[in-house]
Motif scaffolding. Structure first.
Motif, PDB file in Angstrom:
ATOM      1  N   ASP A   1     -55.748  99.296 -44.129  1.00 58.46           N
ATOM      2  CA  ASP A   1     -55.329  98.041 -44.761  1.00 58.46           C
ATOM      3  C   ASP A   1     -54.695  97.146 -43.692  1.00 58.46           C
ATOM      4  N   HIS A   2     -55.143  95.886 -43.618  1.00 57.09           N
ATOM      5  CA  HIS A   2     -54.582  94.964 -42.636  1.00 57.09           C
ATOM      6  C   HIS A   2     -53.510  94.061 -43.235  1.00 57.09           C
TER       7      HIS A   2
ATOM      8  N   LYS B   1     -75.617 112.392 -48.564  1.00 59.24           N
ATOM      9  CA  LYS B   1     -75.683 111.394 -49.630  1.00 59.24           C
ATOM     10  C   LYS B   1     -74.491 110.452 -49.486  1.00 59.24           C
ATOM     11  N   CYS B   2     -74.729 109.170 -49.576  1.00 56.73           N
ATOM     12  CA  CYS B   2     -73.664 108.199 -49.317  1.00 56.73           C
ATOM     13  C   CYS B   2     -73.407 107.308 -50.520  1.00 56.73           C
ATOM     14  N   GLU B   3     -72.172 106.844 -50.625  1.00 55.84           N
ATOM     15  CA  GLU B   3     -71.783 105.888 -51.652  1.00 55.84           C
ATOM     16  C   GLU B   3     -70.824 104.881 -51.055  1.00 55.84           C
ATOM     17  N   VAL B   4     -70.880 103.672 -51.546  1.00 54.26           N
ATOM     18  CA  VAL B   4     -69.969 102.617 -51.108  1.00 54.26           C
ATOM     19  C   VAL B   4     -69.387 101.949 -52.345  1.00 54.26           C
ATOM     20  N   CYS B   5     -68.067 101.778 -52.366  1.00 51.96           N
ATOM     21  CA  CYS B   5     -67.392 101.090 -53.469  1.00 51.96           C
ATOM     22  C   CYS B   5     -66.586  99.923 -52.928  1.00 51.96           C
ATOM     23  N   LEU B   6     -66.720  98.785 -53.540  1.00 50.31           N
ATOM     24  CA  LEU B   6     -66.044  97.575 -53.079  1.00 50.31           C
ATOM     25  C   LEU B   6     -65.122  97.035 -54.165  1.00 50.31           C
ATOM     26  N   THR B   7     -63.881  96.736 -53.804  1.00 52.12           N
ATOM     27  CA  THR B   7     -62.989  96.041 -54.740  1.00 52.12           C
ATOM     28  C   THR B   7     -62.284  94.910 -54.028  1.00 52.12           C
ATOM     29  N   GLY B   8     -61.945  93.889 -54.766  1.00 51.24           N
ATOM     30  CA  GLY B   8     -61.249  92.753 -54.192  1.00 51.24           C
ATOM     31  C   GLY B   8     -62.119  91.896 -53.301  1.00 51.24           C
ATOM     32  N   CYS B   9     -63.423  92.070 -53.370  1.00 52.06           N
ATOM     33  CA  CYS B   9     -64.332  91.337 -52.483  1.00 52.06           C
ATOM     34  C   CYS B   9     -64.884  90.090 -53.161  1.00 52.06           C
TER      35      CYS B   9
ATOM     36  N   ARG C   1     -58.788  95.644 -40.000  1.00 54.89           N
ATOM     37  CA  ARG C   1     -59.291  94.747 -41.047  1.00 54.89           C
ATOM     38  C   ARG C   1     -60.683  95.207 -41.467  1.00 54.89           C
ATOM     39  N   ILE C   2     -60.853  95.556 -42.729  1.00 51.70           N
ATOM     40  CA  ILE C   2     -62.122  96.105 -43.210  1.00 51.70           C
ATOM     41  C   ILE C   2     -63.247  95.071 -43.131  1.00 51.70           C
ATOM     42  N   GLU C   3     -62.913  93.791 -43.291  1.00 48.79           N
ATOM     43  CA  GLU C   3     -63.953  92.760 -43.249  1.00 48.79           C
ATOM     44  C   GLU C   3     -64.602  92.632 -41.877  1.00 48.79           C
ATOM     45  N   ASP C   4     -63.909  93.084 -40.830  1.00 46.11           N
ATOM     46  CA  ASP C   4     -64.440  92.985 -39.471  1.00 46.11           C
ATOM     47  C   ASP C   4     -65.339  94.160 -39.100  1.00 46.11           C
TER      48      ASP C   4
END
Length: 421
Positions: free
Chosen positions: A68-69, A200-208, A115-118
């Motif tokens: 978390d940034h 096997k992969c999964e991606v979860c996004l919140t606050g985007c 920073r996750i966005e970077d």
């Protein structure tokens, strides 16, 4: 069960067996071993992130990285219980580290202020599940079949029971850089002992923002990576999942006992009966659409108009909140309540007009209830999202297809499908 365990079977020590005794009795030793062989990246340590961090640390994962940034603010302290009140101005991940670690010294907890966005596209391909930028990324978690027991142990069901029932809609059924010096294949091999193609992969996004979620969803769809999205806005919360065009799972059903063919005891005796003491596993397949398709429903079609009365208004509220985030680069802020309230009302009118729908579909009441994060709502939405990640990873039980909406004002949740049939 998805094969996501390290080659070396994790060993439960005597000390760990005592620590996790209750959990082992509920979901078994094998499930606890899978947890002890799991590493978790938690991207975004807000109110929902704190709930997820607590649950995973107490469950006994091998390692948890808090990414978390953001800096600790007075507002974030209200829903985020891992951050001390005296830590305002500090990095939120680093400020959460001490309390998170104290929950369970057997779990390796790390903080990353990046920073996750970077992060580049490859970043999204490394993990089994990730929430960005404000919540969770779960890696290699495989639980036993007793999901409800799991939620009860973590205290999530208590929140659900207080706030109300969840029902199915009738209309539709380590302070270090993971990637440094490895590259994606090397990283996966180092962490999991598997080749990239076998994980096997999964991606979860919140606050985007909507654009970011659509981009990541399309990227992950090309690599057969399951995608979860979610967020909490005041009294409202939602989740979306895209498990791909063909998601296989098994469902436990009561065993049907057929009577003997030569029975002469009358018609009732010849009927098939359900044995309550035995169950059987049934293999099933379901399909999902992309987030872009789910958000671009044509409401001018006759079929869509016919189902409009049965459509939860939460779906249209989601459109409004996503548009607000796109326009302002943030969620509605209590400090800007008069300005944001007026903007929400205008966006509501614009969004519904663009969808060829009446502005009366979503009345003004929602405006006062979509500010900030509320702890109980974070607990509920985080519990449901976590449960869905577990179900997807274990390929056990029917997944929510494809939206879950929670309204704390009504005290209930709704599962509904939007997108191509």
């Amino acid at each position: 069960m998805i094969d996501m365990i390290e080659k070396e079977d994790p060993v439960i020590s005597e000390e760990e067996a005592a620590q996790y005794d209750r959990q082992i009795r509920l979901w078994g030793l094998d499930a606890q071993k899978r947890l002890r062989g799991s590493r978790v990246l938690l991207a975004g340590v807000g109110g929902l992130g704190a709930e997820v961090a607590k649950n995973l640390i107490l469950a006994g994962v091998k390692g948890l990285t808090l990414l978390d940034h953001e800096q600790v603010s007075e507002d974030s302290c209200r829903a985020q219980f891992l951050v001390p009140v005296t830590a305002q101005g500090q990095n939120r991940a680093q400020a959460s580290l001490e309390r998170a670690q104290n929950l369970n010294p057997m779990v390796e907890v790390h903080a990353d202020p990046g920073r996750i966005e970077d992060k580049p596209d490859d970043f999204f391909l490394q993990f089994d599940a990730s929430w960005t930028p404000s919540e969770i990324c779960i890696k290699k978690v495989a639980f036993s079949r007793q999901h409800r027991s799991y939620l009860r142990v973590l205290g999530v069901l208590g929140q659900l029971d207080k706030l109300g029932p969840t029902h199915q809609s009738q209309r539709h059924q380590p302070t270090h850089d993971f990637t440094r010096g490895h590259g994606v294949p090397g990283l996966v091999s180092a962490l999991f002992g598997h080749d990239l193609g076998k994980v096997k992969c999964e991606v979860c996004l919140t606050g985007c923002s909507r654009d970011l979620m659509v981009r990541v969803d399309q990227l992950c769809s090309k690599h057969n990576i399951k995608v979860f999205c979610g967020d909490v806005h005041g009294y409202y919360g939602y989740m979306f999942c895209n498990l791909g065009p063909e998601h296989n799972y098994v469902e436990e059903k009561p065993k049907v006992v057929k009577p003997p063919a030569d029975s002469n005891d009358g018609p009732e005796a010849k009927k098939a009966k359900i044995d309550p003491n035995e169950t059987t596993m049934v293999k099933k397949t379901t399909s999902f659409c992309t987030l872009k398709e789910a958000l671009e429903v044509d409401w001018t079609s006759e079929k869509a108009k016919a189902g409009l009365k049965r459509t939860p208004v939460d779906y249209f509220l989601l459109h409004v909140l996503l548009k607000f985030h796109t326009d302002k680069g943030r969620d509605p802020d209590p400090k800007s309540f008069p300005e944001d309230s007026q903007l929400l009302r205008q966006i509501r009118d614009d969004v519904l007009e663009a969808l060829a729908l009446s502005a009366d579909l979503l009345n003004d009441d929602f405006i006062s209830y979509c500010f900030s994060e509320m702890s109980p709502v974070c607990a509920v939405v985080g519990g449901v999202l976590g449960q869905e990640v577990v179900k997807a990873l274990s390929q056990r039980d029917p997944p929510h297809r494809n939206f879950f909406f929670f309204d704390a004002r009504k005290g209930n949740g709704v599962v509904d499908y939007f997108g191509p049939n």
